[in-house]
Write a protein that holds these residues in place. Structure first.
Motif, mmCIF file in Angstrom:
data_model
loop_
_atom_site.group_PDB
_atom_site.id
_atom_site.type_symbol
_atom_site.label_atom_id
_atom_site.label_comp_id
_atom_site.label_asym_id
_atom_site.label_seq_id
_atom_site.Cartn_x
_atom_site.Cartn_y
_atom_site.Cartn_z
ATOM 1 N N ARG A 10 -0.471 -4.666 -11.370
ATOM 2 C CA ARG A 10 -0.508 -3.327 -11.998
ATOM 3 C C ARG A 10 -1.721 -2.714 -12.175
ATOM 4 O O ARG A 10 -2.001 -1.683 -12.222
ATOM 5 N N ILE A 11 -2.831 -3.666 -12.444
ATOM 6 C CA ILE A 11 -4.089 -2.950 -12.778
ATOM 7 C C ILE A 11 -4.644 -2.300 -11.533
ATOM 8 O O ILE A 11 -5.030 -1.357 -11.532
ATOM 9 N N SER A 12 -4.642 -3.115 -10.432
ATOM 10 C CA SER A 12 -5.431 -2.622 -9.322
ATOM 11 C C SER A 12 -4.583 -1.338 -8.329
ATOM 12 O O SER A 12 -5.109 -0.592 -7.785
ATOM 13 N N SER A 13 -3.165 -1.194 -8.683
ATOM 14 C CA SER A 13 -2.437 -0.282 -8.203
ATOM 15 C C SER A 13 -3.038 1.170 -8.596
ATOM 16 O O SER A 13 -2.634 2.229 -7.714
ATOM 17 N N TYR A 14 -3.519 1.082 -9.743
ATOM 18 C CA TYR A 14 -4.027 2.504 -10.371
ATOM 19 C C TYR A 14 -5.096 3.040 -9.295
ATOM 20 O O TYR A 14 -5.342 4.184 -9.337
ATOM 21 N N PHE A 15 -5.837 2.255 -8.569
ATOM 22 C CA PHE A 15 -6.907 2.735 -7.670
ATOM 23 C C PHE A 15 -6.635 2.775 -6.214
ATOM 24 O O PHE A 15 -7.382 2.964 -5.293
ATOM 25 N N TYR A 16 -5.262 2.688 -6.032
ATOM 26 C CA TYR A 16 -4.740 2.736 -4.529
ATOM 27 C C TYR A 16 -5.279 4.031 -3.721
ATOM 28 O O TYR A 16 -5.638 4.044 -2.649
ATOM 29 N N ILE A 17 -5.328 5.018 -4.600
ATOM 30 C CA ILE A 17 -5.707 6.533 -3.825
ATOM 31 C C ILE A 17 -7.219 6.356 -3.096
ATOM 32 O O ILE A 17 -7.563 6.868 -2.164
ATOM 33 N N PHE A 18 -7.918 5.583 -3.939
ATOM 34 C CA PHE A 18 -9.449 5.354 -3.653
ATOM 35 C C PHE A 18 -9.452 4.563 -2.164
ATOM 36 O O PHE A 18 -10.415 4.951 -1.522
ATOM 37 N N LEU A 19 -8.784 3.159 -2.342
ATOM 38 C CA LEU A 19 -8.594 2.467 -1.245
ATOM 39 C C LEU A 19 -8.404 3.256 0.096
ATOM 40 O O LEU A 19 -8.648 3.114 1.044
#
Length: 456
Positions: free
Chosen positions: A365-374
């Motif tokens: 859940r934490i890392s999914s917030y940053f998927y757009i940057f990935l």
């Protein structure tokens, strides 16, 4: 007696004409399927070991992941560089250069994996000790890493041939051999682990056999089916200019990939400090996120071939148009994946350990917030790699190393964050790399437009 002959079909695709979005999607779909199977290929060992042998053997396999990635990266950067240059020659419609490039990249890709595989085999133990791998899993991890070292030459062969085929617009053919190899790997895993009780060793041997099969079959197919693999004696000459050109692009790509791998080792060191259960949790989330990476990675690879061919054909407007189309595809996928991971992340944690499942779901859940940057990293990397921007490859690697060597060490020492700083740091590094990639693209877009004006 009747004779049967298998008909090989030339699958090359010219991406310098036609609708960019349609071409990219046509090219991407089989490659996405292939990438998902590639992850299934990688996940097979982990899932079967995690389910049937327990969390410690699973942790041992995962403890080798960053080191294995490092050595594969050193080899595959040169193969990727050769593929990009091949796509540019394809855009120029220069058959002689294409063939000579394939051969000379082949020379590089024969020597490098042998050398790197030997180093990996000899120094497997010291590398794992350097990463502070937990002692209770270190011996098993060393064995598994040494087995994988033998397979470097085989997986490099597959990646080299498939990279060249994709550069020529053929994203379908490598898929068939990868699917076959994945199924073979899973079958052999089950046989060696459940029937012969070979444990982690059996998982490693199954992987090597499957890697050999996929590389060998892909190579034979290319020789039989692809017209650019029909070589004459003159094509085999060692061409210093061609080798230099391939190394000039391949070396920064290898350096980028290897620096990212080194940064992953730094993060793995932090994870290892929390014990084998933390290693298993991080391994489970990493394996799942490797699957999530695949659509982004597929878009990047398709855009790289598209950009390379159009750069060779001097159609710079099409490159920019392709970038914008891929940006939309990436955004749509991201908006779908975030709620899926937020709501159902626990269901994707396959290790039979309740702590790993609970912590893994929270970490995702934490890392999914940053998927757009990935996604932004991959899209920009695709277009810049396709036009041969070696500077970005180096810059991207430096950002990854700096981020992963500093952010996790800082965050995990903040009492209110602690252990969860591992996953917050992953997202923050994606943000830093994505922002840097976007800025670099803006500079390269101006350069492309100036180049168009100067050549008209």
């Amino acid at each position: 007696m009747s004779k049967f002959k298998f008909a090989f079909k030339d699958q090359t695709l010219n991406m310098t004409e036609g609708n960019p979005l349609k071409l990219i999607l046509i090219f991407s779909i089989p490659m996405l399927i292939g990438n998902i199977f590639q992850q299934a290929y990688n996940l097979a060992d982990a899932v079967i070991v995690g389910e049937y042998l327990g969390s410690d053997p699973f942790a041992a396999i995962n403890a080798t992941a960053s080191i294995t990635f490092f050595f594969f990266a050193l080899c595959n950067g040169f193969g990727s560089g050769g593929g990009i240059i091949t796509s540019q020659f394809f855009g120029e419609n220069d058959e002689k250069k294409i063939k000579n490039c394939i051969i000379n990249v082949g020379y590089i890709m024969f020597v490098m994996p042998l050398l790197i595989g030997l180093i990996s085999f000899i120094f497997a133990g010291p590398f794992l000790e350097l990463l502070d791998t937990p002692k209770n899993i270190r011996a098993t991890a060393t064995t598994y890493l040494r087995i994988n070292s033998v397979g470097i030459i085989f997986i490099s062969l597959y990646n080299y041939i498939s990279s060249i085929l994709r550069a020529l617009g053929d994203s379908k053919s490598p898929l068939f051999f990868l699917v076959f190899a994945t199924i073979l790997n899973i079958i052999l895993d089950l046989i060696f682990i459940l029937v012969f009780n070979m444990g982690v060793v059996g998982a490693g041997i199954a992987t090597i056999i499957s890697q050999f099969v996929s590389g060998f079959l892909c190579f034979i197919y290319a020789l039989k089916a692809n017209p650019y693999f029909k070589f004459s004696k003159s094509d085999f000459r060692v061409n210093p200019y061609m080798i230099k050109k391939c190394l000039k692009l391949g070396f920064p790509l290898s350096l980028q990939f290897s620096m990212i791998a080194v940064s992953c080792m730094a993060l793995q060191t932090v994870v290892n400090g929390y014990g084998s259960t933390a290693v298993a949790t991080f391994g489970a989330t990493s394996k799942l996120e490797q699957v999530i990476h695949q659509p982004y990675q597929t878009i990047a690879a398709a855009l790289s071939t598209f950009a390379g061919q159009n750069y060779g054909a001097k159609k710079y407007d099409r490159i920019i148009k392709g970038y914008h189309r891929c940006l939309w595809i990436m955004t749509i996928f991201t908006l779908i994946m975030i709620p899926v991971i937020q709501l159902f992340g626990k269901s994707f944690i396959f290790v039979d350990n309740p702590i790993v499942k609970i912590d893994g779901a929270a970490a995702l859940r934490i890392s999914s917030y940053f998927y757009i940057f990935l996604g932004l990293i991959y899209v920009v990397r695709g277009i810049l790699s396709g036009i041969g921007d070696s500077f970005f490859a180096l810059l991207n690697g430096i950002i990854e190393v700096i981020g992963r060597f500093t952010v996790p060490f800082i965050l995990t020492r903040i009492e209110s964050i602690g252990y969860w700083g591992i996953w917050w740091s992953v997202g923050i590094v994606w943000f830093l790399s994505g922002a840097t990639a976007w800025i670099r693209y803006k500079f390269m877009k101006r350069a492309l437009l100036k180049k168009k004006v100067s050549e008209t």
